[in-house]
Design an enzyme around this catalytic site. Sequence first.
Site, PDB file in Angstrom:
ATOM      1  CG  ASP A  47      -4.840   2.035  -6.246  1.00  0.00           C
ATOM      2  OD1 ASP A  47      -5.151   2.571  -7.342  1.00  0.00           O
ATOM      3  OD2 ASP A  47      -3.731   2.124  -5.459  1.00  0.00           O
ATOM      4  N   PRO A  48      -8.988  -0.214  -6.451  1.00  0.00           N
ATOM      5  CG  PRO A  48      -9.301  -1.476  -8.287  1.00  0.00           C
ATOM      6  CD  PRO A  48      -8.404  -0.556  -7.492  1.00  0.00           C
TER       7      PRO A  48
END
EC number: 5.4.99.25
Length: 301
Positions: A47-48
């Site tokens: 995930d970012p």
Amino acid sequence: MARRRKGREISGWLVVDKPSGMTSTAVVNKVRWAFDAKKAGHAGTLDPDATGVLAVALGEATKTVPYITDALKCYRFTVRLGQATTTDDAEGAVIATSDLRPDDAAIEAALARFRGEIMQVPPQFSAVKIEGERAYDIARAGEEMDLAARPLWVESLTITARPDADHVELEMVCGKGGYVRSIARDLGAALGCHGHVLRLRRLWSGPFTAEAGTTIEQIDNLARTEALDDLLLPLEMGLADLPELPATAEGAARLRNGNPGMVISSDAEWGEEAWASHQGRAVAVGVYRSGELHPSRVFNL
């Protein structure tokens, strides 16, 4: 006529210690640019906001990506108790709260149901495909989905710290396809207090560790130099979980042409997936049968 992608024919792995705030795709694009590589891919999206190991494969190493994707991975993460969010992490809006704060014993007891072979429902905001669309695109449009539960092997899940009543730090080793956000969400539900992921770091993935990872700053500083090339790990590291079979010179030549080739010795069992090497380099991946490797992937090195 399709345009041919420009770039160098360079193969190997670069282990990136991904920073928070950067997508996995952006990291791959940065690495491809820095190496001027013709082809690149990664083994397992982060995930970012997550940090840690993002293993980026270049050239022929992209053929070994499935073996790293399938390997065990280790995550360290902090769960914020008392709050559920739309995304199951700190990026989402809070949709439910609770004043209940379970003690360590209650958390430890609840963790037992998340070990071993479990069934896990992915987050609404995830890359799972629903009739050709990504779940996160559907979720962003304000629609809710009934996502099917998927099997996940959890090797271990332990408490590493309890900073305060609102937070618990956990470490998990799991197989392919695990969503840490789902673990936090479901743990909160099991405890009756809600929960979401506050911080997440991937410590290792197969043979690759965050401790040995290259930072984005290093990649920028060394881009298009031999010093960056020196950081590239061999393609063969992506095959660490498979038996290695030394091939004869004739066997290697046959394998490179896509034909079964003779291997000198083997610890592999009949019908087992393995890889053949010649003079220290990978030649092919395939199935071992009666002294030969029957190739499914051939490396052009």
